[in-house]
Structure formats: C-alpha cells, structure tokens
Scaffold this motif. Structure first.
Motif, short mmCIF file in Angstrom:
data_model
loop_
_atom_site.label_atom_id
_atom_site.label_comp_id
_atom_site.label_asym_id
_atom_site.label_seq_id
_atom_site.Cartn_x
_atom_site.Cartn_y
_atom_site.Cartn_z
N ILE A 226 0.86 -1.18 0.00
CA ILE A 226 0.00 0.00 0.00
C ILE A 226 0.90 1.23 0.00
N ASP A 227 0.76 2.03 -1.06
CA ASP A 227 1.60 3.21 -1.28
C ASP A 227 1.02 4.43 -0.58
N ASP A 228 1.89 5.35 -0.21
CA ASP A 228 1.47 6.63 0.42
C ASP A 228 0.58 6.38 1.62
N PHE A 229 0.88 5.34 2.37
CA PHE A 229 0.00 4.98 3.48
C PHE A 229 -0.02 6.07 4.54
N VAL B 89 9.47 3.29 4.85
CA VAL B 89 9.20 4.72 5.02
C VAL B 89 9.71 5.46 3.78
N GLU B 90 8.82 6.22 3.15
CA GLU B 90 9.17 6.95 1.94
C GLU B 90 9.72 8.33 2.27
N GLY B 91 10.46 8.87 1.32
CA GLY B 91 10.88 10.27 1.41
C GLY B 91 11.94 10.56 2.47
MG MG Z 1 4.50 6.66 -2.24
#
Ligand code: MG
Ligand code: C2E
Ligand code: MG
Ligand code: MG
Length: 285
Positions: A179-182, A235-237
């Motif tokens: 699941i992206d951008d959760f 964890v993105e970004g």
């Molecule tokens: Mg994302």
C-alpha cells in the motif's frame, strides 16, 4: 472599488485561464503521441533495509521526455494520462518494461531483488489486469515473488469487493502487494487487515515531520500499526541521516528516499548500485 474587480484585472484573469487551458490541451495532445514516439522511460530507486543499508527492492518510476528534451516527473503527468484515458496502456508498458529490466538484472547480478511497480486504480480495476500480470510474468520469466504491486489507499475504496478479489488472486499467484502513500489517505483499518497486504509504504509526510515530537509520535504509531498487523513497512521520502537514524530506532523496517539514492536511469542504477552488490570488502577499502 478594488483593483481586483477592475475590468483590466478580469481581462487579464480570463487571458490567464485561457492560456492555462490551451497549455493543458497542448500537453494532452503531446501525451497522446508520447508512447508511439518512445518518450516514456523508467527510472529506478532503491528500497533499503534501515538497519543494514542493504538494498532489498527497486521501485520503477515513470518519466516523460518531451520533444524539447524536458524530462517530466510522474507526479506532473500521471493525472493527465488518467484524464486522457492513456493510463492503462502506458501503465501496461511500464509494468512489462520494469519486469524485463529486473529479469535482466537477476541474470546479470548475484542478488535477486524485487521490482516494485505503481499501479493506478484504472489499471487495477481493468477486467484483464490479472491476465496481464500473468502474461507479463510468463513472457519476461520474472518469478512472481520478485514483483511488488504498489497501490494507493484510494484505489482500495472504489469497488471494494472486486478489488479484494483481484488482490486475493494476485496473492495466490505469489505477487507481493504494497500500500503506497500509506497514512496520507483514508484507509479503513479493518479493511486493511482483511486484505492480503505484504507491505505498507508510509507516506513521505511522516518522515518529513520527524523533527517535531508530535510528528515522531505519529510516525511511531504508524510503524507500530504495521508491526501489529505483521506487515512490512517502508518509510518513503527519507532525505537525511537524522530521519534515517530516528526511523531505525523505531524497529526493523525499510526506507526509501533521496538520502539512499535518487531515482536514476537503468544503466546508471546498474553501475551505481547493483555492481556494488556482494562486494562489501571492496567498499570497506
Ligand atoms: Mg508513495
Ligand atoms: P510514489 O509511488 O509514492 O513514488 C515516490 C515519489 O516520490 C516519486 O515521484 C519519487 O521521485 C519521489 N521521491 C522519492 N524519494 C524522495 C525523497 O526523498 N524526497 C522527495 N521529495 N521525493 C522523493 P514521481 O516519480 O514524480 O512519482 C509520483 C507518483 O506517480 C508515484 O508516487 C506514483 O504514485 C505515480 N507513478 C510513478 N510511476 C508510475 C507508473 O509507472 N505507473 C503508475 N500507475 N503510477 C506511477
Ligand atoms: Mg510507489
Ligand atoms: Mg506519491
């Protein structure tokens, strides 16, 4: 009487709106020819283990090189692709290209990494999506275990029964689901628990707010949610060392972001990242 309501202002405003609309039509028209002109490409970004910095997976991200040579990032044209009804076709190309590339890297390098591909809801809801995935896996010879499908929370909301079916079929094929951008959207937690999800990609907004006590608590809560559900987290970004260190302390997980590496073209990715795999001794020198 304010300058805002002056006839000149209105005229200027109308001209601006018209220009923006014309610009958009122009861009949409360019996008319609982009695929046949070979203007789409993929860039690749590492997903790393927070503890060891070891690369675990690679995310493929779409880029559009316009005729004038400008390279446009996905966030600036994906919505237009959707609007023009081109997303399903372009997304299909991206999926196949990414799988082909990873298969090649599997044969070329010692480590069998996962390839993560973004799938929009129009692709996921397409009646032939499962057939498409199995055809691509068959033709590229990439093992299903090496493919990760990234979908946003939003894509789970519409047609929940159909989507749940599709995800269950993907899972049965051994394809991974993330699941992206959760945390950026509105997921129902009970729903999340009922779907065959392998990983939560925690939205970049959480890493960006780690410098406040409140932000840290919030991020910790999302990490704990993943741990409670027994789902991996990424964890993105992540853009700096202090964010990395802070997250590392929260538990065993993965990270992605400019700190670990920006998205780059396949050749550069192979040179910068993959050619160093399994050679820790060299790195230590
Ligand atoms: Mg994302
Ligand atoms: P995403 O899947 O969440 O991808 C992460 C986005 O954040 C990418 O933007 C990436 O370039 C950017 N990014 C990575 N690390 C950092 C960082 O440390 N700091 C900052 N500020 N940004 C970072 P991009 O490439 O513009 O992609 C935007 C979105 O477009 C993606 O979000 C994904 O939802 C979608 N997308 C990209 N490629 C595809 C594709 O092939 N198919 C579909 N359907 N959607 C795609
Ligand atoms: Mg993604
Ligand atoms: Mg995003």
């Amino acid at each position: 009487y304010s300058a805002k309501n002056s006839p000149n202002h209105i005229r200027f405003y109308n001209a601006t709106i018209r220009q923006a609309a014309e610009q958009k039509l122009h861009t949409l028209n360019d996008l319609r020819h982009a695929q046949s002109l070979g203007q789409f490409s993929l860039v690749y970004q590492s997903v790393v283990d927070l503890e060891s910095d070891e690369i675990m997976a690679v995310e493929a991200l779409l880029r559009w090189t316009q005729s004038n040579g400008n390279v446009i990032e996905a966030k600036d044209f994906i919505p237009l692709l959707e609007e023009a009804g081109l997303m399903v076709n372009v997304g299909q190309w991206a999926l196949k290209q990414a799988c082909l590339q990873m298969k090649q890297w599997h044969t070329q390098f010692d480590k069998n990494l996962k390839i993560s591909v973004n799938i929009s809801s129009s692709q996921l809801e397409h009646p032939d999506f499962i057939k498409l995935i199995s055809n691509i896996l068959l033709s590229t010879q990439l093992p299903a275990e090496a493919l990760v499908i990234e979908i946003t929370e939003g894509a789970l909301i519409r047609r929940p029964i159909h989507i749940s079916n599709v995800l269950t079929q993907l899972k049965a094929m051994k394809v991974n689901i993330a699941i992206d951008d959760f945390g950026a959207g509105l997921s129902s937690l009970s729903r999340l628990n009922s779907l065959p999800i392998d990983a939560l990609k925690i939205d970049a907004g959480f890493a960006q707010r780690l410098d406040t006590p409140q932000g840290k608590k919030l991020c910790k809560a999302v990490v704990q949610l993943a741990q409670t559900l027994d789902i991996k987290f990424i964890v993105e970004g992540i853009e700096n060392q202090s964010q990395r260190d802070c997250l590392q302390a929260m538990g065993k997980g993965m990270g992605q972001g400019f700190y670990f590496g920006k998205p780059v073209k396949s050749q550069q990715f192979a040179m910068d990242v993959l050619s160093h795999i399994d050679k820790p001794a060299l790195e230590a020198c």
